[in-house]
Design a protein around this motif. Sequence first.
Motif, PDB file in Angstrom:
ATOM      1  N   ALA A  13     -10.801  69.387  20.678  1.00 61.45           N
ATOM      2  CA  ALA A  13     -11.740  70.061  21.564  1.00 61.45           C
ATOM      3  C   ALA A  13     -12.987  70.472  20.795  1.00 61.45           C
ATOM      4  O   ALA A  13     -14.116  70.339  21.290  1.00 61.45           O
ATOM      5  CB  ALA A  13     -11.078  71.277  22.193  1.00 61.45           C
ATOM      6  N   LEU A  34     -16.991  71.683  22.152  1.00 63.38           N
ATOM      7  CA  LEU A  34     -16.752  72.871  22.982  1.00 63.38           C
ATOM      8  C   LEU A  34     -16.813  74.117  22.117  1.00 63.38           C
ATOM      9  O   LEU A  34     -16.427  74.106  20.957  1.00 63.38           O
ATOM     10  CB  LEU A  34     -15.384  72.776  23.653  1.00 63.38           C
ATOM     11  CG  LEU A  34     -15.217  71.694  24.703  1.00 63.38           C
ATOM     12  CD1 LEU A  34     -13.803  71.701  25.242  1.00 63.38           C
ATOM     13  CD2 LEU A  34     -16.193  71.916  25.829  1.00 63.38           C
ATOM     14  N   ARG A  89     -14.551  78.256  25.414  1.00 67.32           N
ATOM     15  CA  ARG A  89     -14.251  77.138  26.309  1.00 67.32           C
ATOM     16  C   ARG A  89     -13.007  76.385  25.842  1.00 67.32           C
ATOM     17  O   ARG A  89     -12.257  75.871  26.664  1.00 67.32           O
ATOM     18  CB  ARG A  89     -15.448  76.188  26.360  1.00 67.32           C
ATOM     19  CG  ARG A  89     -16.694  76.848  26.888  1.00 67.32           C
ATOM     20  CD  ARG A  89     -17.182  76.126  28.093  1.00 67.32           C
ATOM     21  NE  ARG A  89     -17.227  77.019  29.215  1.00 67.32           N
ATOM     22  CZ  ARG A  89     -17.345  76.591  30.483  1.00 67.32           C
ATOM     23  NH1 ARG A  89     -17.393  75.299  30.733  1.00 67.32           N
ATOM     24  NH2 ARG A  89     -17.386  77.433  31.464  1.00 67.32           N
TER      25      ARG A  89
END
Lengths: 437, 418
Positions: B320, B325, B329
């Motif tokens: 991620a 991100l 988030r």
Amino acid sequence: MSDTHAETVAFVRETMLPQKAPPASTVGPLGWAKANLFSSYVNGALTILSAAFIVFVLYEILPWLISPTWEGTSLTNCRELLAAAGDDRGACWGVIRERWQQLMFGFYPRTEYWRPVLTFIFLLVAIAPILFAQFVPAKVAYFSALFPFIAVWLLWGGTIWGPVLALLGFVVGFVVFRYASRAIAPALALAAGVVAAIIWWSVITPFVEPDLSRILPIGIRSVQSREFGGFMLSITIGVTAIMCSLPIGILLALGRQSDLPLVKSICVGFIEFIRGVPLITLLFVASVLLNIFLPPGTNFDIILRVMIMVTLFAAAYMAEVIRGGLAALPKGQYEGADSLGLDYWQAQRLIIMPQALKISIPGIVSTFIGVFKDTTLVSIISMFDPIGLSNAIRADTAWNGVYWELFIFIGFVFFVFCFSMSRYSMYLERKLNTGHR
Amino acid sequence: MTTLTDPPAESFKLSMLVYDTRYRAITFQILALLAFLTLIGWLINNTAQNLADLGKEPSFAFLYAPAGYDINQTLIAYNNQDPHIRAAFVGLLNTLLVAFLGCVTATILGVLVGVLRLSNNWLIARLMTVYVEMFRNVPVLMWIVLCMAILIESLPAPSAFRGDDATSSMALFDSVAVTNRGVYVPEPLFSRGLGDISVGGYFEISLDLIAFLVVLGGGIFVSRQIARRADAQQEATGVRPKTWYLRLGAVVVPLLVLMVALGFHLGLPELKGFNFQGGTYMRNSLIALWLALSLYTAAFIAENVRAGILAISKGQTEAAAALGLRPRRITSLVILPQALRVIIPPLISQYLNLTKNSSLAIAVGYMDITGTLMGITLNQTGRELETVLLGMLIYLTISLLISAVMNWYNSRVKLVER
């Protein structure tokens, strides 16, 4: 052009320098503290807060715990002892010294305390081959099979012939099963064995027992169920429920996974009903309703009634835990067992159950712990488990108002039992882990 | 030349019922059903005979007779001339109240402890381990009785608040009084309230509460619409508009308007005579039960949360992050949806356990359904069969409802696999 820097660099080091020690802030206790306690501002603040909390709690509790009141004979006497020692507050441990036997054995006759103690030692011996299979000779397992009968006789006392005849019933059933299974299908042979045992218990036993007891009066003083209490009661109910609930739970889980829709729906209905109601309502059933459900005139022991309900309760939870284990097993195991030509029970016994039970060990042990803790609920239907006894002790004028000492003692004993059970489950998990990943 | 023919039709023999797997399943099921029906019939027969011997006809008519006992903590109006059924309903509401309060606090506390147990702060992690092990290994009944003892022993009596040399004072700007008889908190009052509406002549429901819930629901709906529009805009343009103030406003502003319109004010508890008057009174038994159940269940929830977080591999966080991100988030879009999938099924059973454990209220005298229907009503009417069965049925319904709701939620957060 050459790549050497002979013209531009005045000096080139030709030997390696010895390695320098790491900075003092990253090694030793200081480095450990920096990494684990003060890695950021937030962490530092949290550390200081929790250290302050620990210091505060210890400062408040330790002087209270260490109080010179072991010899106190009543709450007032304790206060006098404290005042003499110059403390203004402190625990009154006299209540534990005076009443610990009661907390352990309830109202069991004082001269007979050796019996529960001996039973407990036998219990440890009996579960040793199950708990520590590799260190204990397998022959001890015969003692484990005898243990329930010995325990019942030791705890309740009376004539020895009751437990002996009950044991013989199992022997008769087993012998009939062995001989019948040579001639007929195993399921029919099992039924024949069960019928033979039931005939033994219901027809022969009542007929023979009075005569045997008269001819050979071997027995010890009989103890009534209402004299049971304290941790002895908790352990008796807990151990019985734990031992009986595992096989019933396995059968229920198999029933729930079965292809036979009727068997399945009966099992699902039973499991969901028991899991949907609190244990306390089942104990109400045991104390006020079970006598209404049974044939008129039946009036059997309250402890036995509670044991039945707690066992059913534990079995439903056990069934769900084992179902989880069964569901977690790869489908290939079932198909492999089928392809070997094993029938249903052989496959369950040799292939499925050993693996499924292994997967469910943590769940099984936490169910055990839960059942043991839940035995305290019997105090609500006025039986004298440790919590019920603590109320009874407070009803004595000498100890009116003693809360903490009793609760700390009872809580501590429960903690020791439950915590060691959970540690054992971790040990077993490690031992049985055959390394699939 | 031979032709393949069907095997000769086997004639049915009685032994095939046992030995032939095609028929054996049916035999077993019929036997099981017969055994089950026999057992049920036997139990019912015994019950009927026993009740006839006792001279009791099974009937639920007693539910409509006046109860004749008081209940010290009620959510709806009740007096001792009301029928037993209303007493049972008061008890049911009390059960639901403590179960709801307990579930909320246990979840908050459990998530906090579970996360802190994984903290890289050594001291905090050990402290949380001690908390979890201490509460998990001691019976919940013990904690309930202990909490009750703490509240009674360590809190000041109402008389300590009196006079110029008062040894205790009220907390939070003189609005909350914590005494050894219970806690008095401000109650919401409406000077221009809408009154109550009667349902079927038995229960009154406050119209103010209904209006409040309707406006709150509408606000949440509008706020979700705004969020959905923002999502659509982000999909189309790649830019996410700032909407948090709009969404907050959509929920808060209508509520504030409603409260002003209804003339909302707080009724503060005041010391009058020997005790406090006014405000909402929460008895010690409720507080002790709430506290003990929350602390006990939180220890179990903490373990579930910890297991859920540990089940997510570190690669997920790293992947991620590689996608660009931001940490918040990552948590909300990658970690939480996967951890929830692991956490929710055991969380459901913890909620169920808490609700069932609330029946231990009887140990501290909190009048829940066990204390009213299966306690005093049973003792007064002697109808043990009807009251206990009815009580079990009620608990069964609550359990099934909770698991239905939570399973529905679980199926929503569950990741869709192949």
